[in-house]
Design a protein around this motif. Structure first.
Motif, PDB file in Angstrom:
ATOM      1  N   LEU A   1       0.815  -1.216   0.000  1.00  0.00           N
ATOM      2  CA  LEU A   1       0.000   0.000   0.000  1.00  0.00           C
ATOM      3  C   LEU A   1       0.849   1.267   0.000  1.00  0.00           C
ATOM      4  O   LEU A   1       0.356   2.341  -0.349  1.00  0.00           O
ATOM      5  N   LEU A   2       2.110   1.154   0.396  1.00  0.00           N
ATOM      6  CA  LEU A   2       2.960   2.344   0.454  1.00  0.00           C
ATOM      7  C   LEU A   2       3.135   2.961  -0.928  1.00  0.00           C
ATOM      8  O   LEU A   2       3.039   4.189  -1.091  1.00  0.00           O
ATOM      9  N   THR A   3       3.382   2.136  -1.933  1.00  0.00           N
ATOM     10  CA  THR A   3       3.511   2.658  -3.300  1.00  0.00           C
ATOM     11  C   THR A   3       2.207   3.293  -3.756  1.00  0.00           C
ATOM     12  O   THR A   3       2.210   4.339  -4.418  1.00  0.00           O
ATOM     13  N   ASP A   4       1.065   2.687  -3.375  1.00  0.00           N
ATOM     14  CA  ASP A   4      -0.230   3.279  -3.710  1.00  0.00           C
ATOM     15  C   ASP A   4      -0.339   4.689  -3.136  1.00  0.00           C
ATOM     16  O   ASP A   4      -0.776   5.628  -3.822  1.00  0.00           O
ATOM     17  N   ARG A   5       0.067   4.850  -1.890  1.00  0.00           N
ATOM     18  CA  ARG A   5      -0.065   6.153  -1.232  1.00  0.00           C
ATOM     19  C   ARG A   5       0.885   7.180  -1.850  1.00  0.00           C
ATOM     20  O   ARG A   5       0.544   8.366  -1.948  1.00  0.00           O
ATOM     21  N   LEU A   6       2.047   6.746  -2.268  1.00  0.00           N
ATOM     22  CA  LEU A   6       2.966   7.654  -2.960  1.00  0.00           C
ATOM     23  C   LEU A   6       2.367   8.117  -4.283  1.00  0.00           C
ATOM     24  O   LEU A   6       2.408   9.307  -4.616  1.00  0.00           O
ATOM     25  N   GLU A   7       1.830   7.187  -5.036  1.00  0.00           N
ATOM     26  CA  GLU A   7       1.224   7.538  -6.325  1.00  0.00           C
ATOM     27  C   GLU A   7      -0.006   8.410  -6.133  1.00  0.00           C
ATOM     28  O   GLU A   7      -0.255   9.334  -6.931  1.00  0.00           O
ATOM     29  N   GLN A   8      -0.773   8.160  -5.071  1.00  0.00           N
ATOM     30  CA  GLN A   8      -1.944   8.993  -4.790  1.00  0.00           C
ATOM     31  C   GLN A   8      -1.528  10.419  -4.441  1.00  0.00           C
ATOM     32  O   GLN A   8      -2.170  11.386  -4.865  1.00  0.00           O
ATOM     33  N   ALA A   9      -0.442  10.545  -3.678  1.00  0.00           N
ATOM     34  CA  ALA A   9       0.050  11.883  -3.339  1.00  0.00           C
ATOM     35  C   ALA A   9       0.487  12.628  -4.593  1.00  0.00           C
ATOM     36  O   ALA A   9       0.200  13.822  -4.762  1.00  0.00           O
ATOM     37  N   ALA A  10       1.180  11.925  -5.488  1.00  0.00           N
ATOM     38  CA  ALA A  10       1.610  12.549  -6.736  1.00  0.00           C
ATOM     39  C   ALA A  10       0.415  12.959  -7.580  1.00  0.00           C
ATOM     40  O   ALA A  10       0.396  14.049  -8.163  1.00  0.00           O
ATOM     41  N   SER A  11      -0.600  12.102  -7.627  1.00  0.00           N
ATOM     42  CA  SER A  11      -1.802  12.423  -8.412  1.00  0.00           C
ATOM     43  C   SER A  11      -2.547  13.618  -7.825  1.00  0.00           C
ATOM     44  O   SER A  11      -3.197  14.379  -8.549  1.00  0.00           O
ATOM     45  N   ALA A  12      -2.444  13.794  -6.502  1.00  0.00           N
ATOM     46  CA  ALA A  12      -3.126  14.910  -5.845  1.00  0.00           C
ATOM     47  C   ALA A  12      -2.370  16.217  -6.003  1.00  0.00           C
ATOM     48  O   ALA A  12      -2.869  17.271  -5.586  1.00  0.00           O
ATOM     49  N   GLY A  13      -1.160  16.164  -6.576  1.00  0.00           N
ATOM     50  CA  GLY A  13      -0.418  17.388  -6.841  1.00  0.00           C
ATOM     51  C   GLY A  13       0.942  17.476  -6.182  1.00  0.00           C
ATOM     52  O   GLY A  13       1.666  18.464  -6.389  1.00  0.00           O
ATOM     53  N   ALA A  14       1.315  16.491  -5.376  1.00  0.00           N
ATOM     54  CA  ALA A  14       2.628  16.526  -4.719  1.00  0.00           C
ATOM     55  C   ALA A  14       3.726  16.466  -5.764  1.00  0.00           C
ATOM     56  O   ALA A  14       3.622  15.739  -6.755  1.00  0.00           O
ATOM     57  N   ASP A  15       4.784  17.224  -5.539  1.00  0.00           N
ATOM     58  CA  ASP A  15       5.936  17.137  -6.426  1.00  0.00           C
ATOM     59  C   ASP A  15       7.234  16.912  -5.664  1.00  0.00           C
ATOM     60  O   ASP A  15       8.309  16.909  -6.246  1.00  0.00           O
ATOM     61  N   ALA A  16       7.141  16.732  -4.315  1.00  0.00           N
ATOM     62  CA  ALA A  16       8.338  16.476  -3.512  1.00  0.00           C
ATOM     63  C   ALA A  16       7.996  15.520  -2.387  1.00  0.00           C
ATOM     64  O   ALA A  16       6.832  15.409  -1.960  1.00  0.00           O
ATOM     65  N   LEU A  17       9.005  14.839  -1.893  1.00  0.00           N
ATOM     66  CA  LEU A  17       8.872  13.912  -0.767  1.00  0.00           C
ATOM     67  C   LEU A  17       9.997  14.182   0.215  1.00  0.00           C
ATOM     68  O   LEU A  17      11.166  14.290  -0.184  1.00  0.00           O
ATOM     69  N   LEU A  18       9.671  14.308   1.502  1.00  0.00           N
ATOM     70  CA  LEU A  18      10.688  14.361   2.541  1.00  0.00           C
ATOM     71  C   LEU A  18      10.803  12.972   3.148  1.00  0.00           C
ATOM     72  O   LEU A  18       9.810  12.420   3.641  1.00  0.00           O
ATOM     73  N   ALA A  19      11.998  12.403   3.100  1.00  0.00           N
ATOM     74  CA  ALA A  19      12.208  11.041   3.585  1.00  0.00           C
ATOM     75  C   ALA A  19      13.251  11.031   4.693  1.00  0.00           C
ATOM     76  O   ALA A  19      14.307  11.655   4.574  1.00  0.00           O
ATOM     77  N   PHE A  20      12.950  10.313   5.768  1.00  0.00           N
ATOM     78  CA  PHE A  20      13.911  10.050   6.825  1.00  0.00           C
ATOM     79  C   PHE A  20      14.463   8.647   6.600  1.00  0.00           C
ATOM     80  O   PHE A  20      13.715   7.667   6.647  1.00  0.00           O
ATOM     81  N   VAL A  21      15.757   8.570   6.342  1.00  0.00           N
ATOM     82  CA  VAL A  21      16.395   7.288   5.996  1.00  0.00           C
ATOM     83  C   VAL A  21      17.542   7.055   6.972  1.00  0.00           C
ATOM     84  O   VAL A  21      18.601   7.672   6.862  1.00  0.00           O
ATOM     85  N   LEU A  22      17.312   6.172   7.933  1.00  0.00           N
ATOM     86  CA  LEU A  22      18.268   5.971   9.009  1.00  0.00           C
ATOM     87  C   LEU A  22      18.667   4.498   9.106  1.00  0.00           C
ATOM     88  O   LEU A  22      17.932   3.617   8.667  1.00  0.00           O
ATOM     89  N   PRO A  23      19.849   4.228   9.684  1.00  0.00           N
ATOM     90  CA  PRO A  23      20.249   2.837   9.885  1.00  0.00           C
ATOM     91  C   PRO A  23      19.180   2.116  10.712  1.00  0.00           C
ATOM     92  O   PRO A  23      18.552   2.717  11.580  1.00  0.00           O
ATOM     93  N   ARG A  24      18.891   0.880  10.343  1.00  0.00           N
ATOM     94  CA  ARG A  24      19.644  -0.021   9.502  1.00  0.00           C
ATOM     95  C   ARG A  24      19.168  -0.049   8.061  1.00  0.00           C
ATOM     96  O   ARG A  24      19.346  -1.036   7.355  1.00  0.00           O
ATOM     97  N   TYR A  25      18.583   1.009   7.575  1.00  0.00           N
ATOM     98  CA  TYR A  25      18.156   1.173   6.190  1.00  0.00           C
ATOM     99  C   TYR A  25      17.214   0.055   5.738  1.00  0.00           C
ATOM    100  O   TYR A  25      17.617  -0.863   5.024  1.00  0.00           O
ATOM    101  N   PRO A  26      15.948   0.111   6.134  1.00  0.00           N
ATOM    102  CA  PRO A  26      14.999  -0.910   5.676  1.00  0.00           C
ATOM    103  C   PRO A  26      14.948  -0.973   4.151  1.00  0.00           C
ATOM    104  O   PRO A  26      14.913   0.060   3.475  1.00  0.00           O
ATOM    105  N   ARG A  27      14.931  -2.164   3.638  1.00  0.00           N
ATOM    106  CA  ARG A  27      14.857  -2.345   2.183  1.00  0.00           C
ATOM    107  C   ARG A  27      13.615  -1.673   1.614  1.00  0.00           C
ATOM    108  O   ARG A  27      13.644  -1.087   0.535  1.00  0.00           O
ATOM    109  N   GLU A  28      12.510  -1.736   2.369  1.00  0.00           N
ATOM    110  CA  GLU A  28      11.264  -1.151   1.864  1.00  0.00           C
ATOM    111  C   GLU A  28      11.355   0.374   1.790  1.00  0.00           C
ATOM    112  O   GLU A  28      10.649   0.998   0.989  1.00  0.00           O
ATOM    113  N   THR A  29      12.211   0.979   2.606  1.00  0.00           N
ATOM    114  CA  THR A  29      12.407   2.429   2.502  1.00  0.00           C
ATOM    115  C   THR A  29      13.056   2.788   1.172  1.00  0.00           C
ATOM    116  O   THR A  29      12.624   3.715   0.473  1.00  0.00           O
ATOM    117  N   LEU A  30      14.091   2.046   0.806  1.00  0.00           N
ATOM    118  CA  LEU A  30      14.760   2.320  -0.463  1.00  0.00           C
ATOM    119  C   LEU A  30      13.849   1.995  -1.640  1.00  0.00           C
ATOM    120  O   LEU A  30      13.862   2.693  -2.660  1.00  0.00           O
TER     121      LEU A  30
END
Length: 282
Positions: A167-196
């Motif tokens: 569902l995370l990809t769905d929510r990203l695409e929904q945000a883009a469709s709603a007009g978002a053009d940027a994402l703020l991401a917190f990426v910290l160790p141990r770097y979850p694969r799903e974050t990347l």
């Protein structure tokens, strides 16, 4: 949790890579050196390759890219750095040293903020995004929520993305469709694969990624257009995120500075609502 001891101050090790354009494989090796400096300074090129998950020739090419004749010369340099400037141990017990290390992380962050251009650019980019999705999974989720709580006071639509899965990809695409053009991401160790994976999906959706992460050689650099590093403390059983949390508020300040009239109007509206509902004790 700590993945390995770091005997040298992170900024001293990062100086090795300053001004050098590294490939993704070389960034992986660099990150390995930063995270495991006390160990890799005494390992062979083959052992470093195994630790970093790369080939031995990649380690040799990495050393040459940093200006050394080969890996043995780089290893000697690492030993010099991990020995410390005067060979003396820090004063105090392990808890005091952990806190002082966080003070040093904040001091380095303060030094990096002398150049305000990158923070100002991040503020303008994020302030203009409608909505503004904020990504933070696992250990980074509390930072995303902390930032979003305050950002919602000055931005009309802040969307926290703190759950992984399909569902995370769905929510990203929904945000883009709603007009978002940027994402703020917190990426910290141990770097979850799903974050990347999410950063890759955000980029595919047309979002510009601004990443708050622990190091200029973090895996996030492969996907983010703008990387804002703040060191993570590694002296206790679990990591300390003092500097990344501080940087999050610095970025929010930059967002407010990018749209001062809107910020003032929304803050006044919130204060009026809070007073009417008696949200806070007098």
């Amino acid at each position: 949790m700590n993945e390995g001891a770091v005997a040298a101050p992170p900024d001293r090790l990062l100086d090795l890579f300053h001004g050098v354009r590294l490939t993704p494989t070389q960034r992986r090796i660099a990150h390995c050196l930063v995270q495991h400096a006390a160990t890799v300074a005494y390992l062979s090129a083959a052992e470093v390759a195994e630790l970093a998950g790369v080939s031995q020739p990649s380690v040799t090419r990495f050393a040459v890219a940093l200006g050394h004749d080969g890996y043995p010369a780089l290893r000697r340099r690492l030993r010099e750095l991990t020995a410390g400037p005067d060979g003396r141990a820090d004063d105090g017990n392990e808890l005091q040293r952990a806190v002082r290390a966080e003070m040093a992380n904040l001091d380095r962050l303060a030094g990096e903020l002398a150049d305000r251009d990158r923070i100002a650019a991040a503020g303008r980019l994020l302030a203009a995004s409608r909505p503004l999705p904020v990504l933070g999974l696992r250990a980074a989720a509390p930072l995303a929520a902390y930032f979003a709580y305050f950002a919602a006071k000055v931005l009309p639509d802040v969307r926290v993305l703190d759950d992984g899965g399909s569902l995370l990809t769905d929510r990203l695409e929904q945000a883009a469709s709603a007009g978002a053009d940027a994402l703020l991401a917190f990426v910290l160790p141990r770097y979850p694969r799903e974050t990347l994976d999410a950063l890759r999906a955000a980029r595919d959706a047309g979002l510009t990624v601004v990443a708050i992460t622990d190091s200029p050689v973090s895996p996030a650099t492969e996907y983010a257009e703008l990387v804002l590093p703040a060191a993570v403390g590694t002296d206790l059983v679990f990591d300390l995120h003092t500097a990344p949390m501080t940087l999050a508020m610095v970025v929010l300040q930059a967002i407010c500075d990018a749209a001062p009239i809107q910020t003032q109007r929304r803050l006044e509206a919130f204060e009026s609502s809070a007073a009417r509902r008696q949200l806070f004790l007098g």
